[in-house]
Design an enzyme around this catalytic site. Sequence first.
Site, short mmCIF file in Angstrom:
data_model
loop_
_atom_site.label_atom_id
_atom_site.label_comp_id
_atom_site.label_asym_id
_atom_site.label_seq_id
_atom_site.Cartn_x
_atom_site.Cartn_y
_atom_site.Cartn_z
N ARG A 191 5.54 3.49 -9.45
CA ARG A 191 5.28 4.64 -8.60
C ARG A 191 5.56 5.94 -9.53
NH1 ARG A 191 5.37 4.94 -3.01
NH2 ARG A 191 4.08 3.38 -2.14
N ARG A 234 5.33 11.80 -5.93
CA ARG A 234 5.80 12.99 -5.33
C ARG A 234 7.14 13.78 -5.99
NH1 ARG A 234 5.46 10.92 0.65
NH2 ARG A 234 6.25 9.12 -0.54
N ARG A 255 -1.92 17.54 -5.14
CA ARG A 255 -1.87 17.02 -3.71
C ARG A 255 -1.90 18.02 -2.52
NH1 ARG A 255 -2.15 14.67 -0.56
NH2 ARG A 255 -0.58 13.32 0.32
N ASP A 310 -4.08 2.95 -4.70
CA ASP A 310 -3.28 2.28 -3.66
C ASP A 310 -3.47 0.80 -3.49
OD1 ASP A 310 -0.86 3.47 -1.92
OD2 ASP A 310 -2.08 1.88 -0.91
N TYR A 364 0.03 -5.44 5.92
CA TYR A 364 -0.34 -4.16 6.36
C TYR A 364 -1.36 -4.33 7.23
CZ TYR A 364 2.86 -1.79 3.13
OH TYR A 364 4.03 -1.25 2.69
#
Length: 351
Positions: free
Chosen positions: A27, A31, A40, A76, A152
């Site tokens: 990752r 963020r 973003r 993703d 998921y």
Amino acid sequence: MNNGANALFTRAVRGESVERFPVWMMRQAGRYLPGYMAVRAKTPFLDLCRSPELAAQVTLEPIERFDADAAIVFADILLTADAMGVEVTFPPTGGPQFVSPIRTVADVARVHEPDTARTRCVAETVRILRTTLPASKAVIGFSAAPFTLCAYMIEGGSSRDFILTRRFAHEHPAAFEELMLRSANALIPYLQEQVAAGADVLQLFDTWGSTLPPDLYARWVLPMTKHVIDGLGADRPPVIYFPGIGSAARLEAAAGIGADALSLDWQTDLAHAYATVGDTVRLQGNLDPALLLTTPERIRAATHDMLSQVPAGRPQLVNLGHGIHKDTPPENAGAFIEAAQAFRPSTAASL
Ligand code: CP3
């Protein structure tokens, strides 16, 4: 194409002895980085994944900033679910959410073969990365492993305990197996497209793979992951498998499915992992991402301690034990990369 085949990282994944250990962070485009946040602020998450120029731009931020040895394409794992007709959204907070999760045997029938047009954007991003980056940097393509993708789709989003998935696997084994097989078969062309576009190494993320009990783990998690690796064919690039959180007791089995390297979670003892897998596979990891919330001094010391456990002559792939935390100060990420790159492995000859 694939001109990162002799990059330091790619050589280390193949098991060649290296002058220093290569490093990247799971990752790493995320963020905690101001450039990512600026993009973003104007672009919803899925739009970003589907805009190759922008996706390439955020992929490159940690390479330009910290000189990481490998770039992982910004995308993703859940894009494959969407391509199979299981629609997923990413609301501003709270993680991914599926519009209609897979909850019944009948639901499995609507999981169709992947519409590869819906994921071609990822290969396009890989192509931009491979033409932009020098041959010294590896480009990593990725996907979920079948179990984590199915988990998921069944849960409908993130979960603490994957109770619906575990129940489904126990209660409807035939339908569960069918869902796993459809997922595995969808992942193969998705990964192959990334390879054709120039991915030098592939990583399969099975973050929640270890939540199943041992019998179901042995029956489905590893065989279906192996099915994907085998399906990539003899010319495939090296593959790294992340067997997920809580996988320490399953490394010996995971080492036997044909992956070139295993990525370890932060709970795993590195020296013990090396003793367990012998020289069958390379190991990646596995600093606790929480350490990156402390100080550069602590990070340097912990990285040095971790790498000192690597047996002489083995090429460690330096990384975190899971994705970098969003509150990580960028300079701490930099301290980790620098410490990893400054470390000089002991050679077999010096023993
Ligand atoms: O490593 C990288 O820099 C490449 C990009 C990447 C992302 N997701 C971007 C992302 C990779 C390799 C992934 C893999 C992924 N996605 C996994 C496996 C690895 C892991 O972290 O366990 C999983 C389980 C997912 C599914 C997913 N995507 C979740 C659970 C979430 C929400 C959690 C969170 O951190 O918010 C996402 C969203 C996501 N994927 C973000 C990023 C940068 C955050 C979205 C945002 O910008 O708000």
